[in-house]
Structure formats: C-alpha cells, structure tokens
Design a protein around this motif. Structure first.
Motif: not given
Length: 514
Positions: A250-278
């Motif tokens: 009975d509901k539909r879920h649509q992607f809206y934003r990221w949280a914790g992606q490090r780069d605030p300019n990529q919060a609303f994009s479907r792809t996030v780059s530059g994520l670290p593994l430290r």
C-alpha cells in the motif's frame, strides 16, 4: 684615559728591555749584577729602535736551561745563590707621552659589492660508508666548493693511529607521492592490514534494497541493513543505489538523500564517490514514503459533487511543490519525508493545502484554507461553494411580473437558456461561485443585461420596458412640453398688454437758466 694607557705601554717596554739585558749579560755576573744592570740601563724612547746585544753566550751558560722567550716569564735563577734585593729605585721617565694630533683617515671609496651569482653544489649526495668522488680539478682531501661553504678549504688530515670510521652525515629522504591505485593496494608501513566495515542502512527499514560498492552488489536484509568489509586503505571508494524506488502493498518508497556520506555536495545524488576505508562507519539511505490519495469533493450541504463536473484539483505541499489530484484515479503523494538537521536524520509528515477546484472555469474553493496530511487520511474531503440563482423580470412602471425565458452566461463563457414559469421566475440551483451575466425575453419590451458575482444565494430581478411604458413616457414628455408652452405664451401676452409709463425728462441746469 689616554695617559693611563701610555704609562702601561711604557711599563711593558721597560720590562722587555730588562729581559733583553738579562739574556745578553755575562754568566759571571750574579743576580745582583743583572738586576743592577737593568736598573742602571737608561730607558730608551718610544722612537728609538730596540737594542739587541751581540755579546756571545759563555760556554758555562750552555748547560743551563734556556731563558723563557715569552713576555712576562721570570728568568731562571740559581737555587744555591742567595737572593739579592736591589736598593736603588727604578728610573721613571718624566717626559710626557706624545699624543697624535692628526685626525684619523676615513676611507672614501665605496665598498665593493660582489655581482657574481651564488654557486650551488652540484655534486651528488654522499651516503654513509662511501668516499666522496673528487671532481675534475679537485685534489684528494679537499672539500668541494659550494655557495654556502665559501672558498675551498683543505679537509682535516687524520693522525697516525686514529680511527678512520666515516662520520654519518644526516640527510632527509623525500617519499614519492602515490596514486590512488597504489594507495589502495599498499599496506601500512608499520602495521599489518586490519578489516574495516562499512554499514549501509535504509530509513525506514526496507528489505531488498540493492547497492553497489566498487562494483560489488549489496542487498539489505529484513532489518534494512547490509555491510561491506575490506582491508584498511587510503583510497576513495564509490557507492551507488540501484533500487531507488521500492513499492510495497500500500506504499511506495522513493530515494531522497544520503546521510554520513562525507561530502555534503553529494547528499541528494544517487552515486557517492570518495568514501574512505579508514575506520568503521555507517552510511544511511533515506527514503520518502508515498501513499495513494483519492480526494472526495462535496458541496456546502454535504452532497457529493459529480466528478465529471470537476475540471481539475490542485494542491501545494509544505515544500512549495504543486500537485494535481484527479478524481478518476489515486495519486501518489509524499506521506513522510526525511529531514537532516544538526546531524540528526528524522522523519517528518508532509502536509498539503488545497489551492483550487475548477468547475466551469471558476475556482469554487478559497486557496490555502483547507489542509490535509496523507499520513492521516488517504481520502481527504474538499468542500466547495455552490449557490442558487433566481431570475425574474418586472414592468418598469407598473411593477408587474414579465418575461418568458432567461439566458445565463457562465464564468467559462457557456450559455444556458431557461424558461420562466407562470409567475415569470426561474430558479437555477448549485451554480458554482463566480461571475455571471443574465438577460430575459419579454416580447417587444426593452430589457437590460445584469452582471454580478455569485458568492451566495441571489435573486436577479430585471427591469422590462414595455410598449405601454414607452407610450406613457412619451405622453408624459409631451404633456410637459405643452404645459411649458402654454405657460410661456401667457407670460408673453401679459407683457404685450401692459401700458407704457412716460418718463420725465430732466434737463441740464445750464438750459434751465437760459
């Protein structure tokens, strides 16, 4: 001050002359004779040359240790000889010292400034344990010439038997810059690689959401989370969401934003780059929850409005987005939208305000006065404004009811003709509010159109001028004209029959005297 320095110089000269006399005296003379000779010797002047004795040294004195040659050292005496104390006082010069009166000479030539550029060392560095390679024209043991070392100098020579271990020279090693691919595969220089876990979470918790991390597919479980574990590195990684829309019963879920992606300019994009593994951390994918909404439109009295009469329904969300709500099928509206404020991700219900319900070209609601939330209801009810209109006509003079039919022009330009009943009236119900124009037919009578804005129940009473009204009006005008004519004729007749009055003439005084 100058006098004190002069006397000190004179004293040093006297001591030097005494030492010279002792060295040149014969060996037969004892200590007393030497000292007496020193006191009896006249004090030379500062301008006289030093006195050097040419007397040969006796052979007996060759066996004795040599006298000291440094100024201030005492002469060597015989330990068996008895000390002799001089009785004569020393002779002190009484002439005043000569003070130069010529002024000092100050050089007037400007200083010479070197114009040659500094020379930097070009020899390769020397590592510990290696001998420096002499350059052409350089001899062994010579330090290479450099701009910072100044002129060429000889290296210190090692003494026989000394240690020949070369001195370790300090040097700085510059590490070359590594690319991202080299950094990804290069381990820590002093530690062993350790695992790093990246946790992916969906809000709200949704199972079956697919992600890709550096090309590797990840799917969330029943709790809406998944994870990726890799070795610690310094490279940047890429995260993408594949399932940006998830539909449930009975509901539909649509992607809206990221949280914790490090780069605030990529919060609303479907792809996030530059994520670290430290270090271990969490990245959240927030979804907007949508719900199907089908509105219901009623009048003021609560009766349902025919959906075919409604042209369009428009609503505005609290973010300013305009949406259309057709009555023929449900519309997916945002029920809950994620918000990110002060680094906290929260779910906020979305509210809408009704802007317009168009019926026959006019808006039958007040914009912004009716609000609803899809989270509270999936079938909001909208109340529209419809009113009744009564049309009639009457005679302009006798006020009698007249008219056979009426023509109504609606706000959208459409026209409707309705007949008048026996009472010469017609009633139209449930007319949408708006601007209308009404006319009636009353035989040969003259009828004027009436324009008005329908915002409540209204009666439109139109005035009809019939032929009888026209005749009465003309007769009235004619009688008025005849009356004015009769009244005017009598007035002129009275003026014509009125006798004339003789006026006494007054002669001038001069004529009377004559």
């Amino acid at each position: 001050m100058i006098a004190n320095r002069t006397w000190r110089v004179v004293g040093l000269v006297v001591i030097a002359m005494v030492a010279t006399s002792v060295q040149s005296a014969p060996a037969a003379a004892g200590p007393l004779s030497v000292r007496q000779a020193a006191f009896d010797t006249p004090v030379p002047s500062l301008s006289d040359p030093p006195i050097v004795s040419d007397a040969p040294i006796p052979a007996a004195d060759l066996t004795k240790p040599p006298h000291p040659t440094k100024p201030g050292d005492a002469p060597t005496q015989d330990p068996t000889a008895s000390p002799t104390i001089p009785t004569d006082p020393p002779t002190i010069p009484t002439d005043p010292p000569t003070i130069p009166t010529d002024p000092p000479t100050i050089p007037t030539d400007p200083p010479t400034i070197p114009t040659d550029p500094p020379t930097f060392p070009t020899d390769p560095p020397t590592f510990p344990g290696e001998e420096p390679t002499p350059t052409p024209g350089q001899s062994d043991g010579e330090i290479p010439r450099g701009g910072a070392l100044g002129p060429t100098r000889r290296a210190p020579q090692s003494r026989p038997g000394a240690r020949t271990t070369p001195r370790v020279q300090p040097r700085t090693t510059l590490r070359p810059r590594m690319s991202a691919s080299q950094a990804a595969g290069k381990a820590h220089p002093r530690r062993k690689p350790w695992p790093i876990t990246l946790t992916l979470k969906t809000v709200p918790a949704l199972p079956g959401v697919r992600f890709t991390f550096d090309g590797q597919s990840l799917v969330t479980g029943a709790n809406g989370t998944t994870s990726y574990t890799g070795q610690h590195d310094f490279a940047g990684h890429r995260l993408s969401i594949v399932s940006d829309s998830v539909i449930t019963a009975d509901k539909r879920h649509q992607f809206y934003r990221w949280a914790g992606q490090r780069d605030p300019n990529q919060a609303f994009s479907r792809t996030v780059s530059g994520l670290p593994l430290r270090s271990n951390y969490v990245v959240t994918a927030a979804f907007t929850v949508q719900k199907p909404v089908l509105p219901r439109v009623v009048r003021q009295d609560g009766t349902a409005l025919d959906p075919t009469e409604v042209q369009s329904i428009t609503a505005r969300s609290d973010t300013g987005a305009m949406v259309d709500l057709p009555l023929s099928q449900p519309t997916w509206l945002d029920e809950v939208r994620p918000t990110f404020h002060h680094s906290v991700l929260a779910a906020q219900p979305v509210s809408y305000s009704l802007q317009s319900v168009m019926v026959r070209g006019t808006n039958v609601v007040d914009a912004g006065r009716q609000r609803f939330q899809p989270a509270a209801t999936s079938s909001p009810t909208f109340t529209t404004q419809f009113h009744d209109l009564v049309i009639t006509g009457h005679d302009a003079i006798f006020k009698t009811k007249l008219g056979t039919s009426a023509t109504v022009t609606f706000p959208d330009g459409g026209k409707q003709t309705v007949p008048l009943n026996a009472e010469h009236t017609a009633k139209l119900t449930n007319l949408p509010r708006g601007k209308y124009k009404v006319t009636i037919e009353a035989g040969r009578g003259i009828v004027g159109a009436q324009q008005f804005s329908l915002s409540k129940d209204k009666t439109a009473d139109l005035i009809v001028i019939t032929a009888l009204d026209m005749a009465i009006l003309l007769g009235l005008l004619l009688s008025i004209a005849v009356g004015l004519l009769v009244i005017g004729r009598q007035h002129w007749r009275r003026l014509a029959t009125r006798p004339r009055r003789e006026h006494n003439l007054v002669l001038p005084r001069e004529k009377i005297l004559t």
